[in-house]
Design a protein around this motif. Sequence first.
Motif, PDB file in Angstrom:
ATOM      1  N   LEU A  24       0.830  -1.215   0.000  1.00  0.00           N
ATOM      2  CA  LEU A  24       0.000   0.000   0.000  1.00  0.00           C
ATOM      3  C   LEU A  24       0.861   1.261   0.000  1.00  0.00           C
ATOM      4  CD1 LEU A  24      -2.951  -0.996   2.347  1.00  0.00           C
ATOM      5  CD2 LEU A  24      -2.960  -0.802  -0.153  1.00  0.00           C
ATOM      6  N   VAL A  25       2.002   1.229   0.656  1.00  0.00           N
ATOM      7  CA  VAL A  25       2.928   2.369   0.583  1.00  0.00           C
ATOM      8  C   VAL A  25       3.363   2.566  -0.867  1.00  0.00           C
ATOM      9  CG1 VAL A  25       5.240   3.179   1.221  1.00  0.00           C
ATOM     10  CG2 VAL A  25       3.711   2.249   2.970  1.00  0.00           C
ATOM     11  N   ILE A  26       3.669   1.476  -1.542  1.00  0.00           N
ATOM     12  CA  ILE A  26       4.074   1.556  -2.953  1.00  0.00           C
ATOM     13  C   ILE A  26       2.940   2.115  -3.799  1.00  0.00           C
ATOM     14  CG2 ILE A  26       4.651   0.136  -4.975  1.00  0.00           C
ATOM     15  CD1 ILE A  26       6.243  -1.668  -2.936  1.00  0.00           C
ATOM     16  N   ILE A  27       1.720   1.628  -3.597  1.00  0.00           N
ATOM     17  CA  ILE A  27       0.571   2.120  -4.369  1.00  0.00           C
ATOM     18  C   ILE A  27       0.338   3.597  -4.077  1.00  0.00           C
ATOM     19  CG2 ILE A  27      -1.921   1.895  -4.735  1.00  0.00           C
ATOM     20  CD1 ILE A  27      -1.552  -1.138  -4.117  1.00  0.00           C
ATOM     21  N   GLY A  28       0.460   3.997  -2.818  1.00  0.00           N
ATOM     22  CA  GLY A  28       0.313   5.411  -2.471  1.00  0.00           C
ATOM     23  C   GLY A  28       1.376   6.271  -3.122  1.00  0.00           C
ATOM     24  N   ALA A  29       2.603   5.781  -3.140  1.00  0.00           N
ATOM     25  CA  ALA A  29       3.679   6.531  -3.786  1.00  0.00           C
ATOM     26  C   ALA A  29       3.447   6.633  -5.289  1.00  0.00           C
ATOM     27  CB  ALA A  29       5.026   5.868  -3.498  1.00  0.00           C
ATOM     28  N   LEU A  30       2.939   5.562  -5.898  1.00  0.00           N
ATOM     29  CA  LEU A  30       2.591   5.630  -7.323  1.00  0.00           C
ATOM     30  C   LEU A  30       1.565   6.730  -7.567  1.00  0.00           C
ATOM     31  CD1 LEU A  30       2.308   1.818  -8.152  1.00  0.00           C
ATOM     32  CD2 LEU A  30       4.022   3.405  -9.063  1.00  0.00           C
ATOM     33  N   ALA A  31       0.551   6.772  -6.723  1.00  0.00           N
ATOM     34  CA  ALA A  31      -0.499   7.787  -6.880  1.00  0.00           C
ATOM     35  C   ALA A  31       0.059   9.195  -6.688  1.00  0.00           C
ATOM     36  CB  ALA A  31      -1.637   7.523  -5.891  1.00  0.00           C
ATOM     37  N   MET A  32       0.936   9.348  -5.709  1.00  0.00           N
ATOM     38  CA  MET A  32       1.485  10.684  -5.418  1.00  0.00           C
ATOM     39  C   MET A  32       2.499  11.155  -6.446  1.00  0.00           C
ATOM     40  SD  MET A  32       1.692  10.823  -1.270  1.00  0.00           S
ATOM     41  CE  MET A  32       2.284   9.168  -0.974  1.00  0.00           C
ATOM     42  N   THR A  33       3.111  10.232  -7.171  1.00  0.00           N
ATOM     43  CA  THR A  33       4.069  10.622  -8.210  1.00  0.00           C
ATOM     44  C   THR A  33       3.384  10.725  -9.567  1.00  0.00           C
ATOM     45  OG1 THR A  33       4.744   8.322  -8.564  1.00  0.00           O
ATOM     46  CG2 THR A  33       6.068   9.644  -7.029  1.00  0.00           C
ATOM     47  N   SER A  34       2.069  10.729  -9.544  1.00  0.00           N
ATOM     48  CA  SER A  34       1.263  10.883 -10.766  1.00  0.00           C
ATOM     49  C   SER A  34       1.503   9.774 -11.782  1.00  0.00           C
ATOM     50  CB  SER A  34       1.490  12.254 -11.399  1.00  0.00           C
ATOM     51  OG  SER A  34       1.135  13.268 -10.490  1.00  0.00           O
ATOM     52  N   ALA A  35       1.676   8.558 -11.286  1.00  0.00           N
ATOM     53  CA  ALA A  35       1.761   7.410 -12.195  1.00  0.00           C
ATOM     54  C   ALA A  35       0.424   7.289 -12.920  1.00  0.00           C
ATOM     55  CB  ALA A  35       2.039   6.133 -11.398  1.00  0.00           C
ATOM     56  N   PRO A  36       0.421   6.748 -14.109  1.00  0.00           N
ATOM     57  CA  PRO A  36      -0.852   6.553 -14.805  1.00  0.00           C
ATOM     58  C   PRO A  36      -1.828   5.751 -13.932  1.00  0.00           C
ATOM     59  CG  PRO A  36       0.979   6.108 -16.279  1.00  0.00           C
ATOM     60  CD  PRO A  36       1.558   6.304 -14.902  1.00  0.00           C
ATOM     61  N   VAL A  37      -3.085   6.131 -13.971  1.00  0.00           N
ATOM     62  CA  VAL A  37      -4.105   5.474 -13.148  1.00  0.00           C
ATOM     63  C   VAL A  37      -4.141   3.974 -13.431  1.00  0.00           C
ATOM     64  CG1 VAL A  37      -6.565   5.394 -12.594  1.00  0.00           C
ATOM     65  CG2 VAL A  37      -5.456   7.585 -12.954  1.00  0.00           C
ATOM     66  N   LEU A  38      -3.907   3.583 -14.670  1.00  0.00           N
ATOM     67  CA  LEU A  38      -3.906   2.153 -14.997  1.00  0.00           C
ATOM     68  C   LEU A  38      -2.778   1.411 -14.276  1.00  0.00           C
ATOM     69  CD1 LEU A  38      -4.842   2.096 -18.785  1.00  0.00           C
ATOM     70  CD2 LEU A  38      -6.264   1.453 -16.820  1.00  0.00           C
ATOM     71  N   VAL A  39      -1.657   2.070 -14.046  1.00  0.00           N
ATOM     72  CA  VAL A  39      -0.565   1.454 -13.295  1.00  0.00           C
ATOM     73  C   VAL A  39      -0.985   1.263 -11.843  1.00  0.00           C
ATOM     74  CG1 VAL A  39       1.800   1.775 -12.441  1.00  0.00           C
ATOM     75  CG2 VAL A  39       1.247   2.302 -14.825  1.00  0.00           C
ATOM     76  N   HIS A  44      -4.042   1.027 -10.690  1.00  0.00           N
ATOM     77  CA  HIS A  44      -5.041  -0.049 -10.677  1.00  0.00           C
ATOM     78  C   HIS A  44      -4.387  -1.416 -10.876  1.00  0.00           C
ATOM     79  CE1 HIS A  44      -8.902   1.867 -10.233  1.00  0.00           C
ATOM     80  NE2 HIS A  44      -8.647   2.736 -11.204  1.00  0.00           N
ATOM     81  N   GLY A  45      -3.458  -1.498 -11.786  1.00  0.00           N
ATOM     82  CA  GLY A  45      -2.801  -2.779 -12.045  1.00  0.00           C
ATOM     83  C   GLY A  45      -2.128  -3.330 -10.802  1.00  0.00           C
ATOM     84  N   VAL A  46      -1.348  -2.485 -10.136  1.00  0.00           N
ATOM     85  CA  VAL A  46      -0.659  -2.917  -8.919  1.00  0.00           C
ATOM     86  C   VAL A  46      -1.684  -3.217  -7.821  1.00  0.00           C
ATOM     87  CG1 VAL A  46       0.984  -2.217  -7.130  1.00  0.00           C
ATOM     88  CG2 VAL A  46       1.463  -1.700  -9.530  1.00  0.00           C
ATOM     89  N   GLY A  47      -2.700  -2.385  -7.710  1.00  0.00           N
ATOM     90  CA  GLY A  47      -3.730  -2.598  -6.691  1.00  0.00           C
ATOM     91  C   GLY A  47      -4.524  -3.872  -6.904  1.00  0.00           C
ATOM     92  N   ILE A  48      -4.882  -4.149  -8.145  1.00  0.00           N
ATOM     93  CA  ILE A  48      -5.623  -5.382  -8.452  1.00  0.00           C
ATOM     94  C   ILE A  48      -4.758  -6.605  -8.176  1.00  0.00           C
ATOM     95  CG2 ILE A  48      -6.586  -6.756 -10.345  1.00  0.00           C
ATOM     96  CD1 ILE A  48      -7.628  -4.035 -11.489  1.00  0.00           C
ATOM     97  N   LEU A  49      -3.504  -6.570  -8.621  1.00  0.00           N
ATOM     98  CA  LEU A  49      -2.608  -7.702  -8.364  1.00  0.00           C
ATOM     99  C   LEU A  49      -2.479  -7.965  -6.867  1.00  0.00           C
ATOM    100  CD1 LEU A  49       0.260  -7.024 -10.936  1.00  0.00           C
ATOM    101  CD2 LEU A  49      -1.359  -8.940 -10.970  1.00  0.00           C
ATOM    102  N   LEU A  50      -2.285  -6.905  -6.093  1.00  0.00           N
ATOM    103  CA  LEU A  50      -2.162  -7.055  -4.645  1.00  0.00           C
ATOM    104  C   LEU A  50      -3.434  -7.643  -4.046  1.00  0.00           C
ATOM    105  CD1 LEU A  50      -0.835  -6.579  -1.857  1.00  0.00           C
ATOM    106  CD2 LEU A  50      -1.945  -4.325  -1.895  1.00  0.00           C
ATOM    107  N   THR A  51      -4.571  -7.045  -4.356  1.00  0.00           N
ATOM    108  CA  THR A  51      -5.825  -7.433  -3.724  1.00  0.00           C
ATOM    109  C   THR A  51      -6.233  -8.858  -4.091  1.00  0.00           C
ATOM    110  OG1 THR A  51      -6.478  -5.108  -3.723  1.00  0.00           O
ATOM    111  CG2 THR A  51      -8.219  -6.727  -3.373  1.00  0.00           C
TER     112      THR A  51
END
Length: 130
Positions: free
Chosen positions: A62-77, A79-86
């Motif tokens: 979740l720290v990684i996903i949060g950092a992705l969101a805060m660094t303006s990674a594409p939303v699909l990235v 989601h991809g990481v979040g879906i894989l994790l969940t």
Amino acid sequence: MTGLDAFALYTGLNGLLLIALAYNVIRHRQRSKIGIGTGNDAELERACRVHGNAVEYVPVALVIIGALAMTSAPVLVVHGVGILLTVGRALHAWGLSSSAGTTPGRFIGTLLTWISIVAGSGFLIWTAVS
């Protein structure tokens, strides 16, 4: 949906998963009347490991996903990481809950979790150095 919205979604889903797994430990503790430790109860031990394993992996992911969101990674990235994790954590919990041995759920769940962490970490490193 923004990256932060996606982060919120996967944080919420994984938070609920952690509570469900903790409830399962409590249910086994009440059934076996074991307040601390596992008292050599194999089912309680497995329930504790299912919960513990999720607690070991979910926060860093979740720290990684949060950092992705805060660094303006594409939303699909995000989601991809979040879906894989969940999905990975749900499969792992199901697989390990059903058997202490190797199960498809446990194997695939671990694999998806590791892929989410490696992919997210790789994207963050690439973003940081480029």
